[in-house]
Design a protein around this motif. Structure first.
Motif, PDB file in Angstrom:
ATOM      1  N   TYR A  11     -22.196  35.434  -0.410  1.00 25.44           N
ATOM      2  CA  TYR A  11     -22.844  34.666  -1.601  1.00 25.44           C
ATOM      3  C   TYR A  11     -23.989  34.067  -0.770  1.00 25.44           C
ATOM      4  O   TYR A  11     -24.644  33.195  -1.411  1.00 25.44           O
ATOM      5  CB  TYR A  11     -21.961  33.420  -1.847  1.00 25.44           C
ATOM      6  CG  TYR A  11     -21.222  32.878  -1.000  1.00 25.44           C
ATOM      7  CD1 TYR A  11     -21.495  32.028  -0.038  1.00 25.44           C
ATOM      8  CD2 TYR A  11     -19.685  33.324  -0.813  1.00 25.44           C
ATOM      9  CE1 TYR A  11     -20.638  31.192   0.849  1.00 25.44           C
ATOM     10  CE2 TYR A  11     -18.879  32.654   0.053  1.00 25.44           C
ATOM     11  CZ  TYR A  11     -19.234  31.706   1.023  1.00 25.44           C
ATOM     12  OH  TYR A  11     -18.429  30.983   1.999  1.00 25.44           O
ATOM     13  N   SER A  12     -24.259  34.459   0.616  1.00 25.30           N
ATOM     14  CA  SER A  12     -25.611  33.959   1.278  1.00 25.30           C
ATOM     15  C   SER A  12     -26.267  34.953   1.580  1.00 25.30           C
ATOM     16  O   SER A  12     -25.874  36.135   2.198  1.00 25.30           O
ATOM     17  CB  SER A  12     -25.202  33.042   2.282  1.00 25.30           C
ATOM     18  OG  SER A  12     -26.445  32.367   3.090  1.00 25.30           O
ATOM     19  N   ILE A  54     -28.648  28.417   0.740  1.00 22.63           N
ATOM     20  CA  ILE A  54     -27.996  27.736  -0.144  1.00 22.63           C
ATOM     21  C   ILE A  54     -28.504  26.250   0.177  1.00 22.63           C
ATOM     22  O   ILE A  54     -28.602  25.563  -0.756  1.00 22.63           O
ATOM     23  CB  ILE A  54     -26.515  27.934  -0.169  1.00 22.63           C
ATOM     24  CG1 ILE A  54     -26.279  29.285  -0.669  1.00 22.63           C
ATOM     25  CG2 ILE A  54     -25.737  26.661  -0.777  1.00 22.63           C
ATOM     26  CD1 ILE A  54     -24.596  29.441  -0.384  1.00 22.63           C
ATOM     27  N   ARG A  98     -31.930  25.611  -1.514  1.00 23.89           N
ATOM     28  CA  ARG A  98     -32.036  25.145  -2.913  1.00 23.89           C
ATOM     29  C   ARG A  98     -31.503  23.990  -3.168  1.00 23.89           C
ATOM     30  O   ARG A  98     -31.969  23.285  -4.186  1.00 23.89           O
ATOM     31  CB  ARG A  98     -30.969  26.264  -3.706  1.00 23.89           C
ATOM     32  CG  ARG A  98     -31.759  27.845  -3.290  1.00 23.89           C
ATOM     33  CD  ARG A  98     -31.150  29.020  -4.464  1.00 23.89           C
ATOM     34  NE  ARG A  98     -29.662  28.959  -4.238  1.00 23.89           N
ATOM     35  CZ  ARG A  98     -29.261  30.011  -3.580  1.00 23.89           C
ATOM     36  NH1 ARG A  98     -29.966  30.812  -2.829  1.00 23.89           N
ATOM     37  NH2 ARG A  98     -27.945  30.159  -3.481  1.00 23.89           N
ATOM     38  N   SER A 120     -23.336  24.571   1.992  1.00 18.24           N
ATOM     39  CA  SER A 120     -24.030  25.323   2.782  1.00 18.24           C
ATOM     40  C   SER A 120     -23.463  25.321   4.211  1.00 18.24           C
ATOM     41  O   SER A 120     -23.748  26.118   5.255  1.00 18.24           O
ATOM     42  CB  SER A 120     -25.564  25.043   2.747  1.00 18.24           C
ATOM     43  OG  SER A 120     -25.737  23.831   3.394  1.00 18.24           O
ATOM     44  N   TRP A 177     -25.762  19.359   0.241  1.00 21.96           N
ATOM     45  CA  TRP A 177     -25.392  20.743   0.692  1.00 21.96           C
ATOM     46  C   TRP A 177     -24.267  20.858   1.415  1.00 21.96           C
ATOM     47  O   TRP A 177     -24.322  21.679   2.340  1.00 21.96           O
ATOM     48  CB  TRP A 177     -26.911  20.898   1.559  1.00 21.96           C
ATOM     49  CG  TRP A 177     -27.595  19.624   2.145  1.00 21.96           C
ATOM     50  CD1 TRP A 177     -28.354  18.777   1.853  1.00 21.96           C
ATOM     51  CD2 TRP A 177     -27.158  19.466   3.605  1.00 21.96           C
ATOM     52  NE1 TRP A 177     -28.754  18.237   2.957  1.00 21.96           N
ATOM     53  CE2 TRP A 177     -28.080  18.371   3.973  1.00 21.96           C
ATOM     54  CE3 TRP A 177     -26.400  19.887   4.552  1.00 21.96           C
ATOM     55  CZ2 TRP A 177     -27.984  17.666   5.141  1.00 21.96           C
ATOM     56  CZ3 TRP A 177     -26.214  19.236   5.855  1.00 21.96           C
ATOM     57  CH2 TRP A 177     -27.170  18.266   6.022  1.00 21.96           C
TER      58      TRP A 177
END
Length: 204
Positions: A48-49, A92, A95, A106, A103
């Motif tokens: 997902y990253s 992530i 963003r 992340s 965050w």
């Protein structure tokens, strides 16, 4: 067990990512216990990253229950140190920051806290006079000196304990020096404290 971590504790790293930002107090964030990987187990790159960065750090292990700890007595509350990797899903994180959002994801995803072998703190004369480094596929990519910390270990212990109780087994990641960068599948990471290799694992 909780993992406490310090952001932007080395000036050169702060400039590396954030420019000329200066902090009057430590920047503290947390990782869940599910983030821990140890004993040489591999780090699995999440799908997902698009960019996960290594951040090599000195890690301190808490050995006493403590609250409102005086800086003068803070050294009594940890017994061992090692090197660790604070993995960060940089895209992530970016963003989230752009939107003004937390965050946590992340920094706190599964496997994002790699730990080396702990060694007794008494092995070293002064924990604020230690060198550590990270090798990526045999090449040194990060070098840190604990004397360069903006907030020293005992300061951090005292500061955090004003807000939350420290418990036996808690971990403190003390911040990363300049030189963070991305990892990819197949790479080998080796972390050293002085001349001791305490961390050795692969990215899968």
């Amino acid at each position: 067990m909780k993992i406490l971590a310090v952001g932007m504790n080395y000036a050169a790293h702060t400039r590396e990512l954030h420019g000329d930002v200066q902090n009057e107090e430590p920047v503290i964030f947390m990782k869940p216990d599910s983030a821990v990987i140890q004993k040489g187990k591999p780090f699995f790159l999440p799908d997902y990253s698009q960019r996960v960065d290594y951040e090599c750090e000195l890690v301190v292990r808490i050995n006493r229950l403590g609250k409102h700890i005086s800086q003068r007595f803070a050294s009594r509350y940890y017994d061992a140190v090692t090197v660790g990797i604070d993995f960060t899903a940089r895209d992530i994180q970016q963003r989230a920051r752009e939107k003004g959002n937390p965050w946590t994801i992340s920094k706190g995803f599964d496997g994002s806290a790699a730990l080396g072998e702990f060694v007794p703190k008494e092995q070293f004369k002064d924990l604020q006079d230690l060198h550590f480094h990270l090798d990526l596929d045999g090449k040194t990519v990060q070098q840190g000196y604990t004397g360069d910390m903006q907030f020293k270990i005992d300061e951090l212990i005292s500061y955090v304990s004003q807000f939350m109780t420290l418990k036996i087994g808690d971990l403190l990641f003390t911040g990363t020096p300049v030189g963070v960068g991305p990892v990819s599948i197949g790479q080998r990471l080796e972390g050293y404290l002085e001349d001791q290799k305490l961390l050795d694992f692969y990215v899968r």
